[in-house]
Structures are given as C-alpha cells and as structure tokens.
Motif scaffolding. Structure first.
Motif, PDB file in Angstrom:
ATOM      1  N   UNK A   3      -0.102  -5.485  -0.730  1.00 38.85           N
ATOM      2  CA  UNK A   3       0.708  -6.565  -1.586  1.00 38.85           C
ATOM      3  C   UNK A   3       0.546  -7.727  -0.725  1.00 38.85           C
ATOM      4  N   UNK A   4      -0.421  -7.903   0.038  1.00 36.76           N
ATOM      5  CA  UNK A   4      -0.480  -9.219   0.949  1.00 36.76           C
ATOM      6  C   UNK A   4       0.751  -9.736   1.860  1.00 36.76           C
ATOM      7  N   UNK A   5       1.487  -9.025   1.836  1.00 37.98           N
ATOM      8  CA  UNK A   5       2.669  -8.981   2.768  1.00 37.98           C
ATOM      9  C   UNK A   5       2.239  -8.961   4.279  1.00 37.98           C
ATOM     10  N   UNK A   6       3.043  -9.632   5.050  1.00 38.98           N
ATOM     11  CA  UNK A   6       2.627  -9.620   6.487  1.00 38.98           C
ATOM     12  C   UNK A   6       3.562  -8.331   6.998  1.00 38.98           C
ATOM     13  N   UNK A  17      -7.069 -10.817   0.671  1.00 39.63           N
ATOM     14  CA  UNK A  17      -7.916 -12.076   1.202  1.00 39.63           C
ATOM     15  C   UNK A  17      -7.081 -13.350   0.733  1.00 39.63           C
ATOM     16  N   UNK A  18      -6.340 -13.351  -0.351  1.00 35.22           N
ATOM     17  CA  UNK A  18      -5.680 -14.539  -0.782  1.00 35.22           C
ATOM     18  C   UNK A  18      -4.635 -14.922   0.295  1.00 35.22           C
ATOM     19  N   UNK A  53      -9.174  -2.597  -4.921  1.00 38.63           N
ATOM     20  CA  UNK A  53      -9.626  -3.691  -5.104  1.00 38.63           C
ATOM     21  C   UNK A  53      -8.475  -4.665  -5.265  1.00 38.63           C
ATOM     22  N   UNK A  54      -7.438  -4.395  -5.692  1.00 36.85           N
ATOM     23  CA  UNK A  54      -6.080  -4.795  -6.070  1.00 36.85           C
ATOM     24  C   UNK A  54      -5.640  -5.256  -4.611  1.00 36.85           C
ATOM     25  N   UNK A  55      -5.520  -4.349  -3.702  1.00 38.41           N
ATOM     26  CA  UNK A  55      -5.125  -4.753  -2.460  1.00 38.41           C
ATOM     27  C   UNK A  55      -6.037  -5.882  -1.738  1.00 38.41           C
ATOM     28  N   UNK A  56      -7.221  -5.444  -1.972  1.00 34.81           N
ATOM     29  CA  UNK A  56      -8.323  -6.362  -1.288  1.00 34.81           C
ATOM     30  C   UNK A  56      -8.179  -7.756  -1.446  1.00 34.81           C
TER      31      UNK A  56
END
Lengths: 329, 95, 286
Positions: A292-295, A35-36, A28-31
């Motif tokens: 972590x949302x990183x590229x 998404x952000x 969930x945290x990753x999702x």
C-alpha cells in the motif's frame, strides 16, 4: 517474480525491467504505490518505457513521464532564475542533487522527482548571495527567530527561501553536511573541482556527487528517500565509474559512507555486494514498504530517526534544540 | 545604471520558445522554458511585436512604440520596469 | 489493509483500503453498479487508517492517506468514514491527476454536448447537476471536469454526488431512497448525503462529450445572465484547476482551446427553479 511486495519489488524492477512480464494486477498495484511513496514513479516510468505492460499501467506511466518532464522544465528554470541573480556576484553557484542531474543531462536525472532548488556557494559569499536573492523576490519561509538562529549557527545552509511569484523554494548550502556533524567535508575542494555547465552554473564533479549522495544518505537524515538516493548513486557509477573515488571520499572524511553507499546501491540495483550485518539492517530499513506504499517496520525506523539526530548534533546541543521545541509546544 | 542600459539590445524570446494565444484584450503567453503562463495586456504584446527577433535598443523601442501604437504617454521609467519584468520572465532576451 | 474496495469511476480506477469494515461496506453498497479498475490495476490508492492502533476502537478517528497526501488533512470520526473515502479519492485526483486537465466543475450532457458548471463552492453546482440529471440531462460529474488535451473532449467522472445541507432535502424529495447514502451530520461541511448517479450516468460513463457551454452560476441574486470575456474565463478556469500548472503546455493548449471554442456566461439565480430555467435558456441560446 515471487518477491514480497516491499521496496525490493521496486529495486528489482529497476534492475531488471523485463521481469515485469511476470507481474499480476496485485503486484503492479503494489509496485506503483511503492514507487510513488519513494518518489520514484517517474524513474520507474522511464525505466519501463518501451516495454509491453498492461494498458492501464502504460497509461499511468505515460502520465508519470509527462509529469517528470514538467518537473524538469520547472527545476531548470528555477536554476536559471538563480543564475541570473547570482552571476553578477562572480561566485561559483553549484547545483546539487536532482537539478544538477537534469542540468547536466545525467542518467540519474531521467524521470527524477525534483523538489527544492539546492545550491552550494562559498561560505564567504553567503551574505551576498542571501542579499541578492532577497532583492530579487525570494522571501523567508518562516520568520522564526529561534529556528533562524539555529540554522545560521549550526546548519550547512541558509534557512529556506521561497520565491514570491513562482512559489519555489531554494536551499543555499555552503557545505554538504551540517556544521554539527562530526564529519566535515572539504567544502573548498567541492567548489574548486566543480564543473561548469553553462556560464555561471556549475555541478559537482562526479566523485563529489557520489560523496554528497552518500553524506546525504547516512549522515544527514533518517534514510528517508534512501531508495532514490541510492538509485542516483547507481546511475552515477554506471556513467562515470569509480576512478579516484576512494581517495576523494577519504579527503572528505566520508570513506565509510561512500563505501556503504556503493555496497547498498549494488545490492539494490546492481550486481550485488558483500554485505556487512549493518548493511543488511540498512537495506531492511530502506526497503520497508508494504503493497500500500506504507512505511513498515516502525521500530527500525525509530532507531534510525534517533540515530540521525545524534549524528547531526553533539548531545548537549540536541537537548537544547529539543527543549526549545518542546517549550514552544 | 540607466546609462549602461542604453546600448543593450533587447529582443523577443525565440518564437519556438513561446506559445501565444489572443483572448479578447489579453494575450496568453506560454513560456516553454519555465512552463509558466503569462496573461499580459497592452503594452506587453506591442513591446514583444516591436522587438521581434532582430531586437533593438531601448530608445529605438520607445520611438517605435510611439509611432506604431501611439503610446506617446508611456514614460521611460514605466517602460524600463516592463522590460525588466519581461527579461526576468524570459519573454524578452538581452542580446 | 484489512478491508479493501476497488472501483472505476469513468477513466479513473481507485483502490481504497481501510482499517475498518464500515466505510468499505458503505462504498460497496453505493458503488455496487460501478465497474472495477481496468486490468485490475487502479490509478490511485486511498488509505483510511487509525493514527494509533488503539484508535481503531477507542474514539475511532479516520486518517486519510494514499499515493498523494496533504499533511494538514485532519481526521474524521468513523461515522463519517464514507466522507473520508470520498475526500481521499478527490485528493488523489486533485494532487495526482496528470492525464486530464482537471477543472473543479460539474458537467452534464445532452445530445452529445457537454455543459460545464463551475464557480466557487456554495454556488450549488452539485445541486444543479443533480437536478438537471433528473430533467433529461446525463450527469457526467458533480466535482471534476476531465478535459482531455489530446481531443478537447470531456470525460465523465460520475462519482457519488455530494449533497450538502439544504440541497439534501431538495434533491431527496425527487429520488428513490435507495439512491441515497446515509445522512452524515456534523461534518466539516455541515450535513452531507451522497446521491448515487442514475442508470444513464453509469451506462454512459465511458462516453466523452464535446464541451458546448460554460456557465458560472451564483446563488442568491435576482435572475440575470451575462456574457463572460474569454480572458476572464481563462483566469477563472486556471483558478478552478488543481493541475493546470503541473500539466504544462498540454494544460495551456487544452484550456485556451476550451476558452476559445466554447461560449461562457455567468448566471445569477434566486432559487433552484430559477436556476434550471436560466440554464435551459442559456443552453438554447448557446
């Protein structure tokens, strides 16, 4: 879902929201982070609306829906402000991208993050549009003569303007790709077949919306925002189908791009598609995010970045462009 | 331009599109269609109240304001400017 | 990321990832008594990372990233990694918070009622909040007031108190050393030292309070108190809010409700003792 924590997690959740019952805290945290990073938290929040999710997640998604709604209100008001100023000119003002989706009440607009106001106007009306906007409180963002000349000579839009009171940007386009791109879509047809939403405000026809999304994705950028762009494509097809799309894409010289957009959207969000090796490379790049949302996968990214510049500008022009940038440090 | 404005009827934006709160000598107006808060002071609240939902022409508004609020010294140019701002902000609609 | 720390501060959960161990170790020590995010799912992610992989070791500079970022955020030296983490958490709140109306303010509570201290940076709200917490008040936060539009209540956000320059010594003289973080010299804001909120602040972090008084402190003047008109309070609080516009109508309702329901005063104070006396007097007269 035994998925890796990358862009596929977001894609799979949008395709099958019910699959989230299997997600643990880490997923969930990753999702949410992914998404952000893709600016799709509002889209995700609407897609999961009504499903049972952990309380903390429900809380975050409710805030995201409220935030997207506020973004929708602000975007529509900005369009209204432009409409009032441009109506007296008697030209078609065609809303593009997110603002068009919410103004037309399309599924693609639900929860969508919307940045600047993008409009398309006839090229012949560009000077009048510019003058009217300047008169009504919009100002140039950057008074840089080189950038300005560059925009005017080669780009498909005016240099960006910002409204002095509302602090919102407007991008005025006269076609959907830079004049330096090898493909030259039929701007006249885009305008001629636009659909009037309310007096003075128009949207592209559904097939042109798809052509624009495809052009934007593959010929006009480094694929940044690609997952969102392809979600737009997926929603537009679900709502309008693809009747006449192939012919229209051919008319704009965008057959290849539109075909690929359909395949990639189907692969990410739909029933899947028969993919070419190049498609797989695109998908790899589009979903390159970590938990972590990183590229991630920087080499793939760099290749695409260089590619996007080449597509936009014939080589000598690129060299001149970069040289001017380097000189300025 | 002034002549063509003479017959225009101005009215306050529909009440359900606004949220109005009085804070001492100021009035905070939340405009739902834009999400923008306007903090206004005299003569704006008076103009909005006078126009109401029925609306009126510019000359009638001027007459009403001078009777109701003794805004006799408000000149027409200033009133025009305020009205234009209010229209641009969405607080006043052109009927 | 290599090193991870999760924490809940009042209603907000954070995940902080770091390329280096040191900032995470400091966070673990200073936030040892704090709970973890609800359900294990934090509201916000903060990333502390090296711009280039070799900068992890050579003159390490900490870049601040996360769910919400400012492109112009400059890196900090690794010795200030703790500050980078705190700035990253503040940034997520400032840019990403959409549940509460966020006011840049310190909040303390007594008898279930909350006092809001706000004003420009340098007015000493962190110092005042820290000193008041040593004199019978519960610290609810030194940086952000979280106003719930649904209830009109303030929620606590008792992060580490960020003491700057002269106030470091002022407060350090009154608290045990185990409640203080490392001294961070030469930061963009001067010398900084973090103070761990006391047991009452932590025990009460899930207890909201009704706002009862708003004070605008100004340091460096003769002691004085004046009432502040509602319209001025409204304008100053919109300027003190990072998300007022983004909150839309909920923000308008929350803020007008606060401004109309709670008295506001400006206090000028020559020194901290004078400030405490003025605050107590204003509180008694509210």
């Amino acid at each position: 879902m035994g998925r890796a924590l990358d862009g596929w997690l977001l894609a799979q959740t949008l395709r099958d929201p019910g699959g989230t019952v299997a997600l643990g805290a880490e997923a969930w945290t990753a999702l949410l982070a992914i998404a952000r990073a893709e600016q799709m938290i509002g889209t995700l929040a609407w897609r999961l609306n009504g499903l049972t999710v952990p309380p903390s997640v429900a809380h975050i998604l409710a805030d995201a829906r409220a935030s997207a709604e506020q973004g929708r209100v602000a975007a529509l008001w900005e369009a209204e402000a432009a409409r009032r100023v441009l109506v007296p000119l008697g030209v078609r003002v065609v809303l593009l991208k997110g603002t068009a989706f919410v103004a037309a009440g399309l599924h693609a607009g639900q929860g969508r993050s919307i940045g600047d106001l993008d409009i398309l106007v006839p090229r012949a009306a560009l000077d009048a549009v510019e003058a009217a906007l300047l008169e009504a409180g919009w100002e140039w963002v950057k008074p840089d003569p080189y950038d300005d000349a560059y925009y005017r000579q080669w780009m498909h839009e005016l240099p960006p303007l910002i409204h002095r009171d509302r602090d919102r940007m407007i991008d005025v386009h006269h076609t959907i790709l830079p004049l330096t791109a090898r493909i030259t879509p039929d701007a006249g047809a885009l305008l001629a077949d636009a659909v009037e939403l309310k007096p003075g405000l128009w949207a592209l026809s559904p097939n042109d919306m798809l052509a624009h999304a495809a052009a934007h994705l593959f010929a006009d950028g480094d694929l940044a925002g690609g997952m969102r762009n392809l979600w737009d494509v997926h929603c537009l097809i679900a709502e309008f189908g693809t009747d006449g799309l192939a012919g229209r894409a051919a008319q704009h010289g965008l057959s290849r791009e539109v075909g690929r957009a359909l395949r990639l959207a189907a692969a990410l969000y739909g029933e899947g598609a028969r993919l070419t090796p190049a498609d797989r490379l695109y998908l790899r790049r589009l979903t390159a995010r970590d938990g972590w949302g990183r590229a991630t996968r920087p080499f793939t990214r760099m290749a695409f970045y260089i590619r996007s510049h080449w597509l936009r500008m014939p080589p000598a022009m690129l060299a001149r462009h970069l040289w001017t940038k380097w000189r300025k440090g | 331009m002034d002549d063509s404005r003479g017959d225009i009827v101005y009215r306050m934006a529909r009440p359900e599109t606004l949220k109005i709160t009085h804070l001492d000598s100021f009035t905070a107006v939340f405009h739902r269609a834009s999400g923008i808060t306007h903090l206004v002071t005299s003569p704006v609240p008076e103009i909005l109240a006078a126009l109401g939902e029925a609306g009126m022409r510019r000359v009638d508004l001027m007459a009403r304001l001078s009777v109701d609020y003794l805004l006799g010294d408000a000149d027409e140019a200033a009133l025009d400017a305020r009205l234009d701002e209010l229209v641009a902000a969405g607080l006043v609609a052109v009927a | 990321m290599r090193h991870v720390f999760q924490v809940r501060i009042g209603p907000v959960g954070f995940r902080i990832g770091s390329d280096w161990r040191a900032p995470i170790a400091q966070l673990e020590a200073l936030y040892a008594a704090y709970p973890k995010p609800v359900d294990g799912v934090p509201d916000f992610t903060v990333r502390l990372f090296a711009a280039r992989s070799w900068r992890r070791v050579v003159r390490p500079a900490v870049m601040i990233g996360g769910d919400y970022v400012l492109p112009e955020a400059a890196p900090l030296p690794l010795a200030q990694g703790l500050l980078a983490a705190e700035m990253g958490m503040n940034l997520q709140m400032a840019l990403g918070q959409r549940h509460f109306l966020l006011l840049h303010a310190a909040v303390v509570e007594r008898d279930g009622q909350a006092l809001i201290l706000t004003g420009v940076s340098g007015a000493g709200k962190s110092t005042l909040a820290a000193l008041l917490s040593l004199r019978g008040w519960r610290l609810m936060g030194d940086e952000f007031a979280l106003l719930d539009p649904a209830t009109g209540l303030l929620h606590a956000f008792p992060r580490l108190v960020s003491l700057k320059n002269a106030s470091v010594a002022t407060v350090a003289a009154e608290v045990p050393v185990d409640r203080l973080g490392p001294v961070l010299e030469g930061t963009p804001k001067g010398t900084i030292r973090h103070l761990v909120p006391d047991a009452a602040a932590l025990a009460g972090m899930d207890v909201p309070a009704r706002p009862a008084l708003i004070l605008f402190p100004s340091f460096g003047y003769e002691s004085a108190t004046r009432d502040v008109a509602q319209s001025e309070v409204f304008v100053r609080l919109t300027q003190a809010s990072t998300n007022y516009v983004a909150m839309g109508e909920r923000g308008f309702d929350a803020l007008t409700g606060l401004v109309q329901g709670v008295p506001a005063r400006a206090i000028d104070y020559p020194d901290t003792d004078g400030a405490i006396a003025l605050v107590e007097a204003a509180w008694a007269a509210r």
